[in-house]
Design a protein around this motif. Structure first.
Motif, PDB file in Angstrom:
ATOM      1  N   GLN A 248       5.583   3.171 -17.478  1.00  0.00           N
ATOM      2  CA  GLN A 248       5.917   1.747 -17.464  1.00  0.00           C
ATOM      3  C   GLN A 248       6.935   1.508 -16.349  1.00  0.00           C
ATOM      4  O   GLN A 248       7.850   2.308 -16.157  1.00  0.00           O
ATOM      5  CB  GLN A 248       6.512   1.313 -18.814  1.00  0.00           C
ATOM      6  N   ILE A 249       6.782   0.382 -15.674  1.00  0.00           N
ATOM      7  CA  ILE A 249       7.699   0.078 -14.578  1.00  0.00           C
ATOM      8  C   ILE A 249       8.179  -1.361 -14.724  1.00  0.00           C
ATOM      9  O   ILE A 249       7.402  -2.261 -15.048  1.00  0.00           O
ATOM     10  CB  ILE A 249       7.018   0.317 -13.208  1.00  0.00           C
ATOM     11  N   LYS A 250       9.479  -1.551 -14.513  1.00  0.00           N
ATOM     12  CA  LYS A 250      10.048  -2.892 -14.584  1.00  0.00           C
ATOM     13  C   LYS A 250      10.904  -3.130 -13.346  1.00  0.00           C
ATOM     14  O   LYS A 250      11.416  -2.194 -12.737  1.00  0.00           O
ATOM     15  CB  LYS A 250      10.859  -3.076 -15.870  1.00  0.00           C
ATOM     16  N   ALA A 251      11.052  -4.387 -12.993  1.00  0.00           N
ATOM     17  CA  ALA A 251      11.841  -4.749 -11.807  1.00  0.00           C
ATOM     18  C   ALA A 251      13.321  -4.665 -12.129  1.00  0.00           C
ATOM     19  O   ALA A 251      13.755  -5.023 -13.223  1.00  0.00           O
ATOM     20  CB  ALA A 251      11.472  -6.150 -11.350  1.00  0.00           C
ATOM     21  N   GLY A 252      14.091  -4.176 -11.146  1.00  0.00           N
ATOM     22  CA  GLY A 252      15.537  -4.071 -11.295  1.00  0.00           C
ATOM     23  C   GLY A 252      16.235  -4.909 -10.234  1.00  0.00           C
ATOM     24  O   GLY A 252      15.596  -5.654  -9.481  1.00  0.00           O
TER      25      GLY A 252
ATOM     26  N   SER B 287       0.836  -1.200   0.000  1.00  0.00           N
ATOM     27  CA  SER B 287       0.000   0.000   0.000  1.00  0.00           C
ATOM     28  C   SER B 287       0.875   1.255   0.000  1.00  0.00           C
ATOM     29  O   SER B 287       0.627   2.201  -0.754  1.00  0.00           O
ATOM     30  CB  SER B 287      -0.925  -0.020   1.220  1.00  0.00           C
ATOM     31  N   PHE B 288       1.901   1.268   0.833  1.00  0.00           N
ATOM     32  CA  PHE B 288       2.819   2.407   0.891  1.00  0.00           C
ATOM     33  C   PHE B 288       3.502   2.601  -0.461  1.00  0.00           C
ATOM     34  O   PHE B 288       3.532   3.709  -1.009  1.00  0.00           O
ATOM     35  CB  PHE B 288       3.857   2.191   1.998  1.00  0.00           C
ATOM     36  N   ALA B 289       4.052   1.540  -1.015  1.00  0.00           N
ATOM     37  CA  ALA B 289       4.779   1.623  -2.285  1.00  0.00           C
ATOM     38  C   ALA B 289       3.848   2.060  -3.412  1.00  0.00           C
ATOM     39  O   ALA B 289       4.220   2.901  -4.246  1.00  0.00           O
ATOM     40  CB  ALA B 289       5.426   0.282  -2.611  1.00  0.00           C
ATOM     41  N   GLU B 290       2.632   1.538  -3.446  1.00  0.00           N
ATOM     42  CA  GLU B 290       1.677   1.900  -4.498  1.00  0.00           C
ATOM     43  C   GLU B 290       1.316   3.391  -4.403  1.00  0.00           C
ATOM     44  O   GLU B 290       1.271   4.086  -5.414  1.00  0.00           O
ATOM     45  CB  GLU B 290       0.416   1.041  -4.378  1.00  0.00           C
ATOM     46  N   ASN B 291       1.076   3.888  -3.193  1.00  0.00           N
ATOM     47  CA  ASN B 291       0.774   5.321  -3.006  1.00  0.00           C
ATOM     48  C   ASN B 291       1.933   6.183  -3.496  1.00  0.00           C
ATOM     49  O   ASN B 291       1.716   7.203  -4.163  1.00  0.00           O
ATOM     50  CB  ASN B 291       0.498   5.634  -1.532  1.00  0.00           C
TER      51      ASN B 291
ATOM     52  N   LEU C 101       7.370  -6.994  -3.154  1.00  0.00           N
ATOM     53  CA  LEU C 101       7.294  -6.000  -4.225  1.00  0.00           C
ATOM     54  C   LEU C 101       7.964  -6.593  -5.465  1.00  0.00           C
ATOM     55  O   LEU C 101       8.869  -6.015  -6.052  1.00  0.00           O
ATOM     56  CB  LEU C 101       7.979  -4.692  -3.793  1.00  0.00           C
ATOM     57  N   ASP C 102       7.466  -7.724  -5.875  1.00  0.00           N
ATOM     58  CA  ASP C 102       8.081  -8.476  -6.979  1.00  0.00           C
ATOM     59  C   ASP C 102       7.455  -8.103  -8.325  1.00  0.00           C
ATOM     60  O   ASP C 102       6.613  -7.213  -8.411  1.00  0.00           O
ATOM     61  CB  ASP C 102       7.975  -9.978  -6.720  1.00  0.00           C
ATOM     62  N   ALA C 103       7.857  -8.800  -9.355  1.00  0.00           N
ATOM     63  CA  ALA C 103       7.380  -8.515 -10.712  1.00  0.00           C
ATOM     64  C   ALA C 103       5.869  -8.678 -10.807  1.00  0.00           C
ATOM     65  O   ALA C 103       5.190  -7.892 -11.489  1.00  0.00           O
ATOM     66  CB  ALA C 103       8.087  -9.426 -11.710  1.00  0.00           C
ATOM     67  N   ALA C 104       5.303  -9.673 -10.128  1.00  0.00           N
ATOM     68  CA  ALA C 104       3.848  -9.889 -10.168  1.00  0.00           C
ATOM     69  C   ALA C 104       3.132  -8.681  -9.552  1.00  0.00           C
ATOM     70  O   ALA C 104       2.119  -8.206 -10.090  1.00  0.00           O
ATOM     71  CB  ALA C 104       3.488 -11.162  -9.412  1.00  0.00           C
ATOM     72  N   TRP C 105       3.645  -8.177  -8.445  1.00  0.00           N
ATOM     73  CA  TRP C 105       3.015  -7.006  -7.803  1.00  0.00           C
ATOM     74  C   TRP C 105       3.152  -5.780  -8.701  1.00  0.00           C
ATOM     75  O   TRP C 105       2.210  -5.009  -8.850  1.00  0.00           O
ATOM     76  CB  TRP C 105       3.680  -6.751  -6.434  1.00  0.00           C
ATOM     77  N   LEU C 106       4.322  -5.614  -9.328  1.00  0.00           N
ATOM     78  CA  LEU C 106       4.523  -4.489 -10.240  1.00  0.00           C
ATOM     79  C   LEU C 106       3.532  -4.545 -11.400  1.00  0.00           C
ATOM     80  O   LEU C 106       2.980  -3.521 -11.807  1.00  0.00           O
ATOM     81  CB  LEU C 106       5.956  -4.471 -10.780  1.00  0.00           C
TER      82      LEU C 106
END
Length: 194
Positions: free
Chosen positions: A146-150, A104-108, A131-136
């Motif tokens: 666009q957001i990708k996991a690093g 919730s914090f990260a999404e906000n 906060l993995d690729a599925a959540w992203l």
């Protein structure tokens, strides 16, 4: 001969009178000099006593000021230690967030970033599991970019990299920044016993 004796007696008498006058004058001069010297010494002693008293009062006031300053400094050190402890506790609470609180914090945060294009999201070692690729992917529909996991970070929290411009949301950096901005207010609250 009588006349010579009489003359000698008169000269003796004059000499005696002159000696007595000179002796009296000398005694008077000595008395006056001694009185003047005594008055000067007495005045000097009073002046030294006043100066010594002023010095003692000054040293006493300086000692009181140093003591008050040391007590105030010690109080400030204690308050800073307490403030540091509060922020350490806040850090521990952030690290212990449930997956839902963290997401919730990260999404906000991600929704409020003024960015576009494609960015890279780096999560901390313990946050990466939540906060993995599925959540992203699930967040992607709510974001204007666009957001990708690093690669994972070594610190708790996360970081968004927008082609070299980094938005740092690692917990320690967030808390340090917040502490810097609100330090005075927090110290006032602590001083008031809050």
């Amino acid at each position: 001969m009588d006349a010579i004796d009489k003359m000698i007696a008169e000269l003796d008498q004059e000499a005696q009178t002159k000696r007595e006058r000179l002796a009296a004058a000398e005694r008077a001069r000595i008395s006056e000099t001694m009185a003047r010297d005594w008055a000067k010494k007495e005045s000097d002693l009073q002046l030294r006593a006043q100066q010594t008293k002023k010095q003692a009062e000054k040293h006493y006031q300086q000692a009181l000021n140093r003591q008050a300053s040391a007590a105030k400094q010690q109080q400030m050190v204690k308050q800073n230690e307490y403030l540091t402890q509060l922020f350490e506790q806040a850090y521990q609470k952030m690290v212990a967030w449930t997956p839902e609180e963290l997401q919730s914090f990260a999404e906000n945060v991600l929704q409020q970033l003024p960015i576009s294009g494609t960015v890279t999201f780096h999560a901390g070692p313990e946050q990466a599991a939540h906060l993995d690729a599925a959540w992203l992917t699930s967040c992607q529909s709510k974001l204007p970019y666009q957001i990708k996991a690093g690669a994972p970070l070594t610190e708790a929290g996360f970081l968004v990299d927008d082609n070299g411009i980094q938005y740092n949301f690692t917990y320690q950096v967030l808390l340090d920044e917040y502490k810097k901005e609100t330090r005075e207010r927090w110290l006032q609250i602590i001083q008031q016993g809050g």
